[in-house]
Design a protein around this motif. Structure first.
Motif, PDB file in Angstrom:
ATOM      1  N   UNK A  29      22.082  80.555  34.654  1.00  0.00           N
ATOM      2  CA  UNK A  29      21.741  79.141  34.805  1.00  0.00           C
ATOM      3  C   UNK A  29      22.951  78.303  34.430  1.00  0.00           C
ATOM      4  N   UNK A  30      23.191  77.253  35.188  1.00  0.00           N
ATOM      5  CA  UNK A  30      24.259  76.316  34.876  1.00  0.00           C
ATOM      6  C   UNK A  30      23.694  74.931  34.655  1.00  0.00           C
ATOM      7  N   UNK A  31      24.274  74.173  33.737  1.00  0.00           N
ATOM      8  CA  UNK A  31      23.802  72.826  33.432  1.00  0.00           C
ATOM      9  C   UNK A  31      24.954  71.847  33.370  1.00  0.00           C
ATOM     10  N   UNK A  32      24.657  70.587  33.656  1.00  0.00           N
ATOM     11  CA  UNK A  32      25.661  69.524  33.549  1.00  0.00           C
ATOM     12  C   UNK A  32      24.949  68.191  33.378  1.00  0.00           C
ATOM     13  N   UNK A  33      25.581  67.277  32.685  1.00  0.00           N
ATOM     14  CA  UNK A  33      25.037  65.939  32.497  1.00  0.00           C
ATOM     15  C   UNK A  33      26.094  64.893  32.846  1.00  0.00           C
ATOM     16  N   UNK A  34      25.618  63.753  33.318  1.00  0.00           N
ATOM     17  CA  UNK A  34      26.487  62.590  33.538  1.00  0.00           C
ATOM     18  C   UNK A  34      25.763  61.377  32.974  1.00  0.00           C
ATOM     19  N   UNK A  35      26.520  60.433  32.465  1.00  0.00           N
ATOM     20  CA  UNK A  35      25.938  59.241  31.859  1.00  0.00           C
ATOM     21  C   UNK A  35      26.469  57.990  32.536  1.00  0.00           C
ATOM     22  N   UNK A  36      25.617  56.974  32.594  1.00  0.00           N
ATOM     23  CA  UNK A  36      26.013  55.703  33.193  1.00  0.00           C
ATOM     24  C   UNK A  36      25.125  54.606  32.623  1.00  0.00           C
ATOM     25  N   UNK A 153      25.184  64.138  42.339  1.00  0.00           N
ATOM     26  CA  UNK A 153      26.066  65.041  43.078  1.00  0.00           C
ATOM     27  C   UNK A 153      27.215  65.519  42.195  1.00  0.00           C
ATOM     28  N   UNK A 154      27.726  64.622  41.374  1.00  0.00           N
ATOM     29  CA  UNK A 154      28.785  65.008  40.436  1.00  0.00           C
ATOM     30  C   UNK A 154      28.265  66.044  39.436  1.00  0.00           C
ATOM     31  N   UNK A 155      27.044  65.826  38.949  1.00  0.00           N
ATOM     32  CA  UNK A 155      26.456  66.773  38.004  1.00  0.00           C
ATOM     33  C   UNK A 155      26.163  68.118  38.667  1.00  0.00           C
ATOM     34  N   UNK A 156      25.765  68.100  39.925  1.00  0.00           N
ATOM     35  CA  UNK A 156      25.499  69.354  40.641  1.00  0.00           C
ATOM     36  C   UNK A 156      26.758  70.213  40.745  1.00  0.00           C
ATOM     37  N   UNK A 160      27.283  73.970  39.016  1.00  0.00           N
ATOM     38  CA  UNK A 160      27.714  75.190  39.719  1.00  0.00           C
ATOM     39  C   UNK A 160      28.917  75.798  39.016  1.00  0.00           C
ATOM     40  N   UNK A 161      29.873  74.952  38.609  1.00  0.00           N
ATOM     41  CA  UNK A 161      31.041  75.452  37.876  1.00  0.00           C
ATOM     42  C   UNK A 161      30.610  76.131  36.580  1.00  0.00           C
ATOM     43  N   UNK A 162      29.644  75.549  35.902  1.00  0.00           N
ATOM     44  CA  UNK A 162      29.160  76.128  34.648  1.00  0.00           C
ATOM     45  C   UNK A 162      28.499  77.480  34.890  1.00  0.00           C
ATOM     46  N   UNK A 163      27.717  77.574  35.974  1.00  0.00           N
ATOM     47  CA  UNK A 163      27.069  78.847  36.299  1.00  0.00           C
ATOM     48  C   UNK A 163      28.101  79.912  36.635  1.00  0.00           C
ATOM     49  N   UNK A 164      29.126  79.543  37.409  1.00  0.00           N
ATOM     50  CA  UNK A 164      30.159  80.510  37.785  1.00  0.00           C
ATOM     51  C   UNK A 164      30.929  80.987  36.552  1.00  0.00           C
ATOM     52  N   UNK A 165      31.208  80.068  35.626  1.00  0.00           N
ATOM     53  CA  UNK A 165      31.918  80.442  34.402  1.00  0.00           C
ATOM     54  C   UNK A 165      31.122  81.483  33.613  1.00  0.00           C
ATOM     55  N   UNK A 211      19.921  48.273  26.510  1.00  0.00           N
ATOM     56  CA  UNK A 211      19.597  49.309  27.497  1.00  0.00           C
ATOM     57  C   UNK A 211      20.276  50.643  27.252  1.00  0.00           C
ATOM     58  N   UNK A 212      21.395  50.652  26.500  1.00  0.00           N
ATOM     59  CA  UNK A 212      22.077  51.914  26.216  1.00  0.00           C
ATOM     60  C   UNK A 212      22.628  52.567  27.474  1.00  0.00           C
ATOM     61  N   UNK A 213      22.567  53.900  27.517  1.00  0.00           N
ATOM     62  CA  UNK A 213      23.055  54.663  28.659  1.00  0.00           C
ATOM     63  C   UNK A 213      21.945  55.517  29.250  1.00  0.00           C
ATOM     64  N   UNK A 214      22.014  55.709  30.555  1.00  0.00           N
ATOM     65  CA  UNK A 214      21.104  56.614  31.236  1.00  0.00           C
ATOM     66  C   UNK A 214      21.811  57.950  31.414  1.00  0.00           C
ATOM     67  N   UNK A 215      21.193  59.020  30.930  1.00  0.00           N
ATOM     68  CA  UNK A 215      21.768  60.349  31.057  1.00  0.00           C
ATOM     69  C   UNK A 215      20.991  61.136  32.101  1.00  0.00           C
ATOM     70  N   UNK A 216      21.698  61.639  33.105  1.00  0.00           N
ATOM     71  CA  UNK A 216      21.108  62.441  34.162  1.00  0.00           C
ATOM     72  C   UNK A 216      21.547  63.888  33.976  1.00  0.00           C
ATOM     73  N   UNK A 217      20.602  64.787  34.043  1.00  0.00           N
ATOM     74  CA  UNK A 217      20.878  66.206  33.806  1.00  0.00           C
ATOM     75  C   UNK A 217      20.463  67.028  35.022  1.00  0.00           C
TER      76      UNK A 217
END
Length: 231
Positions: A29-36, A153-156, A160-165, A211-217
């Motif tokens: 399994x690979x995971x990634x997060x981006x915040x905005x 899309x950036x998180x996806x 994938x990079x995390x899963x490959x690693x 409002x802080x930040x929105x984190x997408x995982x």
């Protein structure tokens, strides 16, 4: 002759069975997060009114809710930015004992709307305006990114990079060669961040909003083919 026929059948079937067997693989399994910073807020706001009769409760509620809707428009929101989410009129029953019928002592009318605020600099002023107009039922506030596709899309790609690693580490430790991906499946994307419920009296003073930040995982499950290590 029978033995020869049986041997021919086995020789004929074996390659087909070998082809249907799945290749050796590693699943990770690979995971990634981006915040905005969020750029959209949703508020649940409404009016709850109690009176002795159904008509009195309904009429008083309609009048106050009309003032709330006018306040929303005056704050710069168009009619597409708010939508009725609840409209109810219910009797209030008092039970004098556990066996006898209850007695209707009054009625409660409720009217609620969901308000979308796309300019967050106007959010605090919008809440103050609708409370000042008579809204006494302020529900949860949620913040979100209105167009998250680019961020996801950036998180996806990162997932994938995390899963490959991870797969490469397992393959090296197991003494095998990592091949290409056999399957890729994406996990769920979490909902927007929900903020606490507010009571009307909390908005009597100018309402502070952060409002802080929105984190997408994003999470992905990937199976990679593995082959014997080359000498």
């Amino acid at each position: 002759m029978r033995c020869l026929a049986a041997a021919m059948c086995i020789a004929f079937v074996s390659p087909a069975l070998a082809q249907s067997a799945p290749p050796p693989s590693i699943s990770v399994s690979g995971e990634a997060t981006v915040s905005a910073a969020p750029d959209l807020a949703e508020i649940e706001a409404g009016v709850t009114t109690e009176a002795k009769t159904a008509r009195a409760a309904s009429e008083a509620n309609d009048k106050t809710m009309g003032d709330v809707l006018l306040a929303l428009k005056a704050s710069g929101l168009d009619s597409k930015s708010f939508q009725t989410s609840e409209l109810s009129l219910q009797p209030q029953v008092t039970m004098h004992n556990s066996t006898g019928p209850g007695q209707i002592t009054g009625y409660r009318a409720r009217n609620r709307v969901i308000v979308k605020v796309r300019d967050l600099t106007k959010l605090a002023g919008t809440i103050d305006a609708i409370v000042g107009a008579g809204a006494n039922d302020i529900g949860g506030i949620s913040f979100s990114v209105s167009q998250p596709s680019k961020l996801l899309d950036e998180a996806r790609a990162r997932a994938i990079d995390d899963a490959h690693r991870k797969a490469a580490i397992y393959a090296k430790s197991a003494g095998v060669t990592l091949g290409g991906p056999l399957s890729i499946a994406e996990g769920g994307v979490p909902p927007p961040i929900a903020f606490r419920r507010m009571n009307a009296h909390l908005a009597a003073a100018p309402t502070p909003i952060e409002p802080g930040e929105q984190t997408l995982r994003v999470s992905v499950h990937v199976s990679y083919e593995i082959k014997p290590a080359t000498p």
